[in-house]
Design an enzyme around this catalytic site. Structure first.
Site, PDB file in Angstrom:
ATOM      1  N   LYS A  54     -12.520   7.924  -2.559  1.00 47.84           N
ATOM      2  CA  LYS A  54     -11.836   7.567  -3.812  1.00 47.84           C
ATOM      3  C   LYS A  54     -12.408   8.554  -4.974  1.00 47.84           C
ATOM      4  O   LYS A  54     -11.874   8.967  -5.625  1.00 47.84           O
ATOM      5  CB  LYS A  54     -12.151   6.274  -4.161  1.00 47.84           C
ATOM      6  CG  LYS A  54     -13.710   5.851  -4.345  1.00 47.84           C
ATOM      7  CD  LYS A  54     -14.120   5.729  -6.024  1.00 47.84           C
ATOM      8  CE  LYS A  54     -15.505   5.429  -5.885  1.00 47.84           C
ATOM      9  NZ  LYS A  54     -16.205   5.641  -7.242  1.00 47.84           N
ATOM     10  N   THR A  55     -13.652   9.066  -4.631  1.00 49.08           N
ATOM     11  CA  THR A  55     -14.458  10.114  -5.863  1.00 49.08           C
ATOM     12  C   THR A  55     -13.469  11.227  -5.546  1.00 49.08           C
ATOM     13  O   THR A  55     -13.024  12.137  -6.529  1.00 49.08           O
ATOM     14  CB  THR A  55     -15.693  10.136  -5.381  1.00 49.08           C
ATOM     15  OG1 THR A  55     -16.374   9.184  -5.794  1.00 49.08           O
ATOM     16  CG2 THR A  55     -16.253  11.186  -6.273  1.00 49.08           C
ATOM     17  N   ASP A 245     -13.628   5.011 -13.142  1.00 50.48           N
ATOM     18  CA  ASP A 245     -13.707   4.821 -11.960  1.00 50.48           C
ATOM     19  C   ASP A 245     -14.518   3.291 -11.764  1.00 50.48           C
ATOM     20  O   ASP A 245     -15.038   2.917 -12.857  1.00 50.48           O
ATOM     21  CB  ASP A 245     -14.988   5.909 -11.807  1.00 50.48           C
ATOM     22  CG  ASP A 245     -15.633   6.030 -10.273  1.00 50.48           C
ATOM     23  OD1 ASP A 245     -14.784   5.368  -9.480  1.00 50.48           O
ATOM     24  OD2 ASP A 245     -16.568   6.415 -10.081  1.00 50.48           O
ATOM     25  N   GLU A 246     -14.187   2.866 -10.865  1.00 54.69           N
ATOM     26  CA  GLU A 246     -15.140   1.479 -10.260  1.00 54.69           C
ATOM     27  C   GLU A 246     -14.530   0.483 -11.551  1.00 54.69           C
ATOM     28  O   GLU A 246     -15.372  -0.445 -12.130  1.00 54.69           O
ATOM     29  CB  GLU A 246     -16.598   1.638 -10.586  1.00 54.69           C
ATOM     30  CG  GLU A 246     -17.227   2.883  -9.664  1.00 54.69           C
ATOM     31  CD  GLU A 246     -17.370   2.405  -8.229  1.00 54.69           C
ATOM     32  OE1 GLU A 246     -16.768   1.466  -7.874  1.00 54.69           O
ATOM     33  OE2 GLU A 246     -18.091   3.159  -7.415  1.00 54.69           O
ATOM     34  N   GLN A 276     -15.529  -4.685  -3.597  1.00 59.64           N
ATOM     35  CA  GLN A 276     -17.045  -3.984  -3.955  1.00 59.64           C
ATOM     36  C   GLN A 276     -17.354  -4.607  -5.253  1.00 59.64           C
ATOM     37  O   GLN A 276     -18.015  -4.000  -5.859  1.00 59.64           O
ATOM     38  CB  GLN A 276     -16.901  -2.464  -3.693  1.00 59.64           C
ATOM     39  CG  GLN A 276     -16.955  -2.287  -2.198  1.00 59.64           C
ATOM     40  CD  GLN A 276     -16.745  -0.672  -2.291  1.00 59.64           C
ATOM     41  OE1 GLN A 276     -18.171  -0.230  -1.975  1.00 59.64           O
ATOM     42  NE2 GLN A 276     -15.670   0.011  -1.824  1.00 59.64           N
ATOM     43  N   ARG A 618     -22.214   0.468   4.039  1.00 62.61           N
ATOM     44  CA  ARG A 618     -23.103   1.661   3.802  1.00 62.61           C
ATOM     45  C   ARG A 618     -23.456   2.375   5.038  1.00 62.61           C
ATOM     46  O   ARG A 618     -23.763   3.499   5.051  1.00 62.61           O
ATOM     47  CB  ARG A 618     -24.433   1.263   3.078  1.00 62.61           C
ATOM     48  CG  ARG A 618     -24.446   0.474   1.661  1.00 62.61           C
ATOM     49  CD  ARG A 618     -23.488   1.217   0.902  1.00 62.61           C
ATOM     50  NE  ARG A 618     -22.235   0.560   0.672  1.00 62.61           N
ATOM     51  CZ  ARG A 618     -20.934   1.154   0.085  1.00 62.61           C
ATOM     52  NH1 ARG A 618     -21.096   2.362  -0.248  1.00 62.61           N
ATOM     53  NH2 ARG A 618     -19.891   0.711   0.154  1.00 62.61           N
TER      54      ARG A 618
END
Length: 697
Positions: A54-55, A245-246, A276, A618
């Site tokens: 996504k980044t 973002d987020e 998340q 992770r």
């Protein structure tokens, strides 16, 4: 006849056609990423699963907007850390060119701070207002709490931290105080009237003394837009494209601000993953991501599902876990990495055995070629790692721990910063109170008399004058304090020199105040002085520490001269966004993950489920989920525990059970019906010719 000069329009010319672009978007991105990065104008929601790039997608979208004609200064990139914004613009610059460095970016709080600095007079605020961090705000509430005599009744009145959290929750969730009390603090409902008065007194105090806390930065920006529509249009007019973002971590105020920033041009791209959203305790509302299509009726919704981080067995577990959520976007993580070991469920006899298992596996993995920096031990709360820390120290395994105290939360650091804050804003009564009470002989009453003089009566609060209540017991140190403050207020004085001047004055007070452990604390002051050298102004230095604090525990560990980069110990919250070759998720117990507190709150179990999901995702190649089968408490003695409900009923072909055996135990025969067995003692390096038993050693 007057000469005519024709000005070029600031609007960009027609956008370049795809064949004219310098970046090969279709070649660099997968199909889902390409669709998101090159989407047209209007509202866009990108639902990005864990590890799906996504980044990268957001960076390419940023570059695409610039390359297709949007002026960089008209793009706003909002993130939750300053580093994230900086890294994205830096990567976009490498991808395209230097134009991307001119993109407006930063955290919500930092961007709102810029707006408020520019338009502070419209809210009757001084431009040099002070930003209070959470601890500072709690200290202000403590002073007001004592002044108002709210604690005179027999029933317990909330302490300063609880008061701050209570009022903060009301603000960033956009709820009335009585709603917050009913939902989160029912034990204090009988104090509603007093709490309402204290909340009002807190607001007045901040306004009078030029103070804003974190929540004010958001709330008062919204207030500014509502009070002055010209300012709203001016700010929003410079936000031709808003990228967030987020987005799943936004609170009510942040979601409202995004809408205001995009109110002129209507172009907003938000990226997030409902699975998340783990910051409910900060006011984050994962429902914002579900409301996006309602708030922006013409919104396009795209998904990113191809994972580039984990093996398929780890993703199978993650997909299985998130299916238990009450509400989620329908997405299925997949990868090209189909091979890999199954995630392992590892019950240990007790916390000590769990710690030995982690330490020994870390050593085995290191011997097999996996660097310590690629290994992580994750946990729900910082204290869950105590046994592991003891075992790692015993074996001399270097580690760095995240999720502890921040640098600017340490008392001795706050002492130094308070001097700088008073120099920046002489009306900052909370900081005056802190630095005055460091002086031997000055208590709360004398401090308040001096504060009243400095903030109300004095022509110059940094020059002793008539009306100052002196006493021979502290007159010398008080004059030295005022002299120090005068000297650091010089406009051309470098920030690092200001800090050094304060430290020279503070040193004897520091040694007296922290007599038992001042040598241990002293390196933190050196770190602070070193950080100051990176800033051109005192205001920027103070804002940076308040808005983007540094982990104190990480700072201490990074200073150590280890042979190699250390193992990571981290709360799950602090590990979000990171990835590791191997992850050990410890203390996977019911009552710990999920926590007992969360189980008592509406929606709390779902939040903890998402936290568990974040921990699992992770891991790149190995995931070990462990728990002690017994624990000890003084009030109960030793008792049996229950594994986390999140691992209940997961098929063994998704989460493989593993049995720990002591070195001297009779050798057990492994079969398909029995859990795998791991020796609890550190064995030799793996035999490359041995048959693969599914374990990393």
């Amino acid at each position: 006849m007057a000469r005519r000069i024709v000005l070029r329009s600031e609007e960009a010319p027609d956008r370049p056609q795809p064949e004219d672009l310098t970046i090969e978007y279709a070649a660099d991105l997968n199909e889902q990423q390409y669709a998101a990065a090159t989407a047209g104008d209007g509202p866009l929601l990108i639902v990005a699963g864990a590890g799906t790039g996504k980044t990268r997608t957001l960076i390419y979208r940023l570059a695409y907007l610039v390359e297709t004609g949007t002026r960089p200064g008209q793009i706003v990139l909002l993130t939750f850390t300053r580093r994230a914004a900086h890294d994205m613009t830096a990567r976009a610059t490498q991808l395209l060119d230097g134009r991307c460095e001119k993109v407006q970016g930063g955290t919500f709080h930092a961007f709102c701070l810029q707006v408020l600095r520019r338009h502070a007079p419209a809210l009757n605020l001084p431009r040099n207002f002070t930003v209070l961090d959470a601890a500072d705000a709690a200290d202000v509430l403590s002073v007001l709490r004592a002044r108002g005599d709210y604690t005179s009744g027999e029933e317990r009145f909330p302490q300063k931290r609880t008061l701050y959290n209570m009022f903060s929750a009301a603000t960033n969730r956009d709820e009335a105080l009585h709603e917050v009390l009913a939902r989160r603090y029912p034990q204090f409902k009988s104090h509603y009237n007093a709490l309402k008065q204290l909340q009002s007194a807190y607001r007045r105090y901040k306004q009078t003394h030029g103070l804003l806390d974190f929540d004010d930065l958001l709330e008062r920006t919204l207030e500014l837009f509502e009070a002055d529509d010209d300012i709203r249009q001016q700010v929003a007019g410079r936000c031709k494209h808003v990228l967030v973002d987020e987005y799943q971590d936004t609170n009510a105020l942040q979601a409202a601000l995004v809408k205001q920033f995009a109110s002129v041009h209507g172009n907003v791209t938000v990226v997030g993953d409902d699975a998340q959203s783990i910051y409910r305790f900060r006011g984050a509302d994962f429902r914002n991501i579900f409301r996006f299509s309602d708030e922006y009726p013409n919104a396009e919704v795209l998904k990113l599902e191809k994972n580039y981080r984990s093996t398929q067995p780890i993703l199978d577990l993650a997909n299985h876990v998130i299916e238990q959520a009450d509400r989620s976007y329908d997405k299925e993580l997949f990868t090209d990495q189909n091979e890999g070991d199954l995630p392992a469920l590892v019950p240990a006899a007790d916390g000590e055995m769990e710690a030995r298992f982690v330490a020994q596996m870390v050593l085995r993995l290191r011997e097999s070629g996996v660097p310590l920096r690629d290994l992580a031990v994750l946990f729900r709360s910082s204290h869950n790692a105590y046994d592991v820390e003891v075992e790692l120290n015993r074996r001399n395994i270097p580690f760095v721990k995240y999720g502890g105290m921040k640098l600017n939360e340490a008392a001795h650091i706050k002492d130094v910063l308070a001097h700088l804050k008073v120099a920046e804003n002489p009306q900052d009564a909370a900081s005056w109170n802190r630095i005055l009470q460091l002086i031997h002989g000055i208590g709360p009453k004398t401090a308040q008399d001096l504060i009243d003089w400095a903030t109300e009566d004095a022509d110059d609060p940094f020059v002793p004058g008539d009306g100052l209540p002196f006493s021979s017991r502290y007159v010398g140190t008080l004059k030295e304090l005022l002299g120090t403050l005068r000297s650091i207020r010089a406009p051309d004085r470098p920030v690092a020199e200001q800090v050094e001047t304060v430290l020279d004055y503070y040193q004897p007070l520091f040694e007296e105040e922290y007599a038992e452990d001042h040598p241990k604390r002293a390196p933190d002051l050196d770190h602070l002085a070193g950080l100051a050298a990176n800033y051109e102004s005192r205001q920027r230095f103070l804002e940076s520490l308040a808005l983007d604090p540094i982990e104190l525990t990480a700072l201490e560990q990074e200073e150590a001269e280890d042979d190699e980069p250390p193992l990571t110990l981290s709360t799950i919250h602090s590990a979000k966004g990171l990835e590791f070759h191997t992850v050990f998720l410890i203390r996977a117990l019911d009552g710990t993950l999920p926590s007992r507190h969360a189980l008592r709150e509406d929606g709390g179990t779902d939040e903890e489920l998402r936290l568990f999901y974040v921990a699992c995702t992770r891991a790149e190649e190995n995931l070990f989920i462990s728990y002690p089968m017994t624990q000890y408490r003084r009030s109960f003695g030793e008792y049996m525990t229950d594994p986390s409900r999140f691992v209940d009923d997961i098929p063994e072909d998704v989460l493989e059970p593993v049995q720990l055996v002591e070195e001297d135990a009779p050798e057990a025969v492994e079969s398909s019906d029995e859990p795998k067995q791991l020796s609890s003692e550190n064995g030799p390096p793996p035999d490359p010719d041995a048959p693969d038993d599914g374990l990393p050693f």
